[in-house]
Design a protein around this motif. Structure first.
Motif, PDB file in Angstrom:
ATOM      1  N   ARG A   8       0.774  -1.067  -0.018  1.00 51.18           N
ATOM      2  CA  ARG A   8      -0.056   0.151  -0.023  1.00 51.18           C
ATOM      3  C   ARG A   8       0.778   1.231   0.087  1.00 51.18           C
ATOM      4  O   ARG A   8       0.483   2.368  -0.376  1.00 51.18           O
ATOM      5  N   ASP A 132      -1.090  -5.566  -2.451  1.00 55.67           N
ATOM      6  CA  ASP A 132      -1.112  -6.159  -1.081  1.00 55.67           C
ATOM      7  C   ASP A 132      -1.526  -5.163  -0.178  1.00 55.67           C
ATOM      8  O   ASP A 132      -0.375  -4.438   0.512  1.00 55.67           O
ATOM      9  N   GLU A 134      -2.173  -5.166   2.856  1.00 52.19           N
ATOM     10  CA  GLU A 134      -1.699  -5.423   4.154  1.00 52.19           C
ATOM     11  C   GLU A 134      -0.211  -5.273   4.450  1.00 52.19           C
ATOM     12  O   GLU A 134       0.315  -5.411   5.490  1.00 52.19           O
ATOM     13  N   ARG A 135       0.626  -4.806   3.374  1.00 54.46           N
ATOM     14  CA  ARG A 135       1.914  -4.852   3.392  1.00 54.46           C
ATOM     15  C   ARG A 135       2.626  -3.396   2.902  1.00 54.46           C
ATOM     16  O   ARG A 135       1.806  -2.845   2.178  1.00 54.46           O
TER      17      ARG A 135
END
Length: 149
Positions: A8, A132, A134-135
């Protein structure tokens, strides 16, 4: 080759004027990418209009305060984060993301109240990357041993 997975937030580079590895927020809700710029102005040079600006926030670790210029530019109406129409300058800049170097469009805007000087929109990431959420900084592994072309 398949699409590269990025997080992100990613560190990207601007080979044409630096700096090397500055944080960018990935925003799939934004169509166009945006770069924080100050002292944005159009000046005449050799009988031609040139757009001059100081990129990045002074609080960025890699801030230089150097004025950059773009000879090819235009104005574009975009919706800002409040949903209001705003006229901005649009320029093309060479970037390096996850070891890949390519030209992409950025609007220039005052992002001083935002965490990141750079926002990467759909137009820049489309067809190249999967996100992704979350990362962060997943492109780090792709940058190793990559030379700017």
């Amino acid at each position: 080759m398949g699409k590269i997975i990025i997080g992100r937030r990613e560190k990207i580079s601007f080979p044409s004027f630096g700096p090397d590895l500055i944080w960018a927020k990935i925003d799939t809700g934004a169509y166009t990418s945006t770069l924080h710029a100050e002292d944005v102005r159009v000046e005449m040079e050799n009988d031609k209009e040139v757009l001059k600006f100081v990129p990045f926030k002074s609080s960025d670790k890699t801030y230089t305060g150097k004025t950059q210029k773009a000879e090819n530019f235009r104005k574009k109406i975009v919706k800002n984060s409040f949903g209001d129409d705003e006229e901005r300058f649009l320029i093309t800049i060479r970037v390096m993301i996850a070891g890949e170097v390519f030209d992409t469009e950025f609007t220039l805007s005052n992002r001083s109240k935002m965490r990141n000087s750079i926002l990467l929109g759909r137009q820049t990431i489309r067809g190249k990357y999967l996100i992704d959420v979350e990362r962060v900084n997943l492109s780090k592994s792709y940058r190793k041993n990559q030379a700017i072309r």
